[in-house]
Design a protein around this motif. Structure first.
Motif, PDB file in Angstrom:
ATOM      1  N   UNK A  20       0.815  -1.272   0.071  1.00 33.90           N
ATOM      2  CA  UNK A  20      -0.079  -0.040   0.016  1.00 33.90           C
ATOM      3  C   UNK A  20       0.752   1.205  -0.086  1.00 33.90           C
ATOM      4  N   UNK A  21       0.228   2.353  -0.564  1.00 37.45           N
ATOM      5  CA  UNK A  21       1.126   3.560  -0.634  1.00 37.45           C
ATOM      6  C   UNK A  21       0.186   4.713  -0.721  1.00 37.45           C
ATOM      7  N   UNK A  22       0.926   5.800  -0.134  1.00 33.12           N
ATOM      8  CA  UNK A  22       0.279   7.245  -0.261  1.00 33.12           C
ATOM      9  C   UNK A  22       0.923   7.837  -1.587  1.00 33.12           C
ATOM     10  N   UNK A  23       0.215   8.971  -2.121  1.00 31.78           N
ATOM     11  CA  UNK A  23       0.659   9.566  -3.375  1.00 31.78           C
ATOM     12  C   UNK A  23       2.300   9.741  -3.394  1.00 31.78           C
ATOM     13  N   UNK A  24       2.839   9.597  -4.403  1.00 28.76           N
ATOM     14  CA  UNK A  24       4.194   9.944  -4.566  1.00 28.76           C
ATOM     15  C   UNK A  24       5.351   8.971  -3.797  1.00 28.76           C
ATOM     16  N   UNK A  25       4.755   8.086  -2.896  1.00 34.10           N
ATOM     17  CA  UNK A  25       5.611   7.306  -2.035  1.00 34.10           C
ATOM     18  C   UNK A  25       5.428   5.907  -2.138  1.00 34.10           C
ATOM     19  N   UNK A  26       6.522   5.172  -2.796  1.00 37.03           N
ATOM     20  CA  UNK A  26       6.411   3.818  -3.279  1.00 37.03           C
ATOM     21  C   UNK A  26       6.264   3.015  -2.166  1.00 37.03           C
ATOM     22  N   UNK A  27       5.742   1.832  -2.160  1.00 41.02           N
ATOM     23  CA  UNK A  27       5.993   0.714  -1.323  1.00 41.02           C
ATOM     24  C   UNK A  27       7.036  -0.059  -1.607  1.00 41.02           C
ATOM     25  N   UNK A  28       8.117  -0.323  -0.735  1.00 39.56           N
ATOM     26  CA  UNK A  28       9.464  -0.967  -0.907  1.00 39.56           C
ATOM     27  C   UNK A  28       9.512  -2.359  -0.384  1.00 39.56           C
ATOM     28  N   UNK A  29      10.057  -3.419  -0.863  1.00 40.42           N
ATOM     29  CA  UNK A  29      10.188  -4.589  -0.045  1.00 40.42           C
ATOM     30  C   UNK A  29      11.612  -5.384  -0.529  1.00 40.42           C
ATOM     31  N   UNK A  30      12.208  -5.685   0.585  1.00 36.66           N
ATOM     32  CA  UNK A  30      13.589  -6.206   0.250  1.00 36.66           C
ATOM     33  C   UNK A  30      13.432  -7.724   0.724  1.00 36.66           C
ATOM     34  N   UNK A  31      14.268  -8.512  -0.200  1.00 36.57           N
ATOM     35  CA  UNK A  31      14.077 -10.129   0.036  1.00 36.57           C
ATOM     36  C   UNK A  31      15.608 -10.588   0.081  1.00 36.57           C
ATOM     37  N   UNK A  32      16.041 -11.431   1.237  1.00 33.82           N
ATOM     38  CA  UNK A  32      17.259 -11.941   1.367  1.00 33.82           C
ATOM     39  C   UNK A  32      16.991 -13.278   0.539  1.00 33.82           C
ATOM     40  N   UNK A  33      17.415 -13.506  -0.772  1.00 36.19           N
ATOM     41  CA  UNK A  33      17.209 -14.610  -1.604  1.00 36.19           C
ATOM     42  C   UNK A  33      18.006 -15.689  -1.141  1.00 36.19           C
ATOM     43  N   UNK A  34      18.897 -15.490  -0.694  1.00 36.59           N
ATOM     44  CA  UNK A  34      19.770 -16.603   0.152  1.00 36.59           C
ATOM     45  C   UNK A  34      18.801 -17.388   1.008  1.00 36.59           C
ATOM     46  N   UNK A  35      18.478 -16.621   1.894  1.00 35.12           N
ATOM     47  CA  UNK A  35      17.570 -17.218   3.065  1.00 35.12           C
ATOM     48  C   UNK A  35      16.313 -17.893   2.444  1.00 35.12           C
ATOM     49  N   UNK A  36      16.006 -17.323   1.554  1.00 35.86           N
ATOM     50  CA  UNK A  36      14.722 -17.734   0.723  1.00 35.86           C
ATOM     51  C   UNK A  36      14.599 -18.757   0.010  1.00 35.86           C
ATOM     52  N   UNK A  75       7.511 -11.263  -6.153  1.00 36.00           N
ATOM     53  CA  UNK A  75       6.713 -10.228  -6.716  1.00 36.00           C
ATOM     54  C   UNK A  75       5.161 -10.915  -6.972  1.00 36.00           C
ATOM     55  N   UNK A  76       5.013 -12.087  -7.319  1.00 37.12           N
ATOM     56  CA  UNK A  76       3.617 -12.605  -7.371  1.00 37.12           C
ATOM     57  C   UNK A  76       2.743 -12.655  -6.200  1.00 37.12           C
ATOM     58  N   UNK A  77       3.656 -12.914  -5.192  1.00 35.07           N
ATOM     59  CA  UNK A  77       3.004 -13.205  -3.815  1.00 35.07           C
ATOM     60  C   UNK A  77       2.570 -11.711  -3.189  1.00 35.07           C
ATOM     61  N   UNK A  78       3.095 -10.737  -3.723  1.00 35.05           N
ATOM     62  CA  UNK A  78       2.594  -9.459  -3.198  1.00 35.05           C
ATOM     63  C   UNK A  78       1.700  -8.778  -4.083  1.00 35.05           C
ATOM     64  N   UNK A  79       1.869  -8.916  -5.444  1.00 39.31           N
ATOM     65  CA  UNK A  79       0.941  -8.630  -6.096  1.00 39.31           C
ATOM     66  C   UNK A  79      -0.586  -9.278  -6.252  1.00 39.31           C
ATOM     67  N   UNK A  80      -0.331 -10.422  -5.591  1.00 38.71           N
ATOM     68  CA  UNK A  80      -1.587 -11.417  -5.607  1.00 38.71           C
ATOM     69  C   UNK A  80      -2.493 -10.828  -4.130  1.00 38.71           C
ATOM     70  N   UNK A  81      -1.587 -10.381  -3.289  1.00 41.05           N
ATOM     71  CA  UNK A  81      -2.191 -10.087  -2.041  1.00 41.05           C
ATOM     72  C   UNK A  81      -2.839  -8.684  -2.414  1.00 41.05           C
ATOM     73  N   UNK A  82      -2.115  -7.843  -3.064  1.00 37.48           N
ATOM     74  CA  UNK A  82      -2.736  -6.391  -3.506  1.00 37.48           C
ATOM     75  C   UNK A  82      -3.971  -6.597  -4.389  1.00 37.48           C
ATOM     76  N   UNK A  83      -3.842  -7.497  -5.101  1.00 36.31           N
ATOM     77  CA  UNK A  83      -5.321  -7.798  -6.146  1.00 36.31           C
ATOM     78  C   UNK A  83      -6.358  -8.750  -5.610  1.00 36.31           C
ATOM     79  N   UNK A  84      -5.934  -9.608  -4.345  1.00 34.11           N
ATOM     80  CA  UNK A  84      -6.973 -10.425  -3.993  1.00 34.11           C
ATOM     81  C   UNK A  84      -7.076 -11.873  -4.739  1.00 34.11           C
ATOM     82  N   UNK A  85      -5.807 -11.838  -5.498  1.00 36.71           N
ATOM     83  CA  UNK A  85      -6.142 -13.188  -6.137  1.00 36.71           C
ATOM     84  C   UNK A  85      -4.962 -14.086  -5.840  1.00 36.71           C
ATOM     85  N   UNK A  86      -4.903 -15.501  -6.260  1.00 32.41           N
ATOM     86  CA  UNK A  86      -3.881 -16.186  -5.992  1.00 32.41           C
ATOM     87  C   UNK A  86      -2.645 -15.919  -6.643  1.00 32.41           C
TER      88      UNK A  86
END
Length: 244
Positions: A20-36, A75-86
């Motif tokens: 979620x975001x406000x005008x002009x402010x992005x929502x940013x997410x960092x992934x530790x890909x080794x841990x994941x 990416x898919x998990x966050x977009x899915x959560x935003x859009x309400x889809x799998x």
């Protein structure tokens, strides 16, 4: 400097908030890909599409495969959560390139969400916004890379680097590179737009090109990152916006 959310991938997927975001402010997410990596290996066949799985198979090194897989699952998990889809139902497409009108512009999806994804070994960074957005994360390069590539930057940026002590140039170069690529990805042109076209600066404070807000992003030591967002109510740098 933005502080991103930390994305944690589990064997069950993701159970956190939607972007979620406000005008002009992005929502940013960092992934530790080794841990994941372990969870990503289990989830990938269930969530990634055929083209993404094929891309994974083409990568030669396990670290690169783990990085790409974790980043695209996030990416898919966050977009899915935003859009309400799998997450596997998220439809990913490409906009037309604003330079040549080819099918390789900004990545896109339905629902009015703009997003950008960048990854390098060990780290992925994702940005979501209500306006065009670009993000980039890179490792701080070796001194020889700085020497080889600096001349391709905007003349003012090349001059700024040349004035710094040699030991400070790699960090400054990583700042300007990520700012520049974030902006060019947000425009939809990528590096094909040229590194010398806009001045974004090598110093602690970015210089935003006309119509864009560029901000550094806090990432682990040894990396640099930046995000660029189309500024509300301000025109793009060049002519009509064909990327609405």
């Amino acid at each position: 400097m933005y502080q991103p959310h930390v994305f944690t991938l589990t064997e069950d997927g993701y159970r956190g908030p939607a972007p979620s975001w406000s005008t002009g402010v992005p929502s940013l997410w960092l992934v530790d890909t080794d841990r994941a990596a372990e969870a990503a290996l289990l989830l990938a066949p269930k969530i990634l599409d055929a083209s993404e799985l094929a891309r994974v198979e083409k990568l030669a090194f396990p670290a690169d495969r783990a990085c790409y897989t974790a980043a695209h699952l996030a990416l898919r998990l966050l977009l899915g959560a935003r859009q309400g889809v799998a997450p596997e139902a998220v439809r990913l497409t490409r906009e037309r390139c604003p330079s040549c009108d080819g099918p390789h512009g900004r990545p896109a999806t339905g629902g009015g969400t703009h997003f950008s994804l960048s990854h390098t070994r060990g780290v992925a960074l994702l940005a979501f916004a209500g306006a065009p957005v670009g993000v980039d994360v890179e490792r701080v390069p070796e001194a020889r890379v700085v020497q080889e590539v600096s001349a391709q930057l905007h003349p003012a940026e090349a001059a700024e680097l040349a004035e710094l002590p040699p030991e400070k140039r790699p960090t400054a170069f990583a700042r300007v590179w990520t700012r520049k690529e974030a902006y060019l990805k947000g425009e939809g042109t990528g590096l094909a737009g040229g590194l010398a076209r806009e001045h974004v600066g090598t110093g602690p404070r970015p210089v935003g090109p006309p119509g864009w807000d560029v901000t550094d992003v806090a990432v682990p030591g040894g990396y640099a990152a930046a995000v660029a967002v189309r500024a509300a109510g301000r025109p793009p740098a060049e002519g009509d916006d064909r990327r609405k």
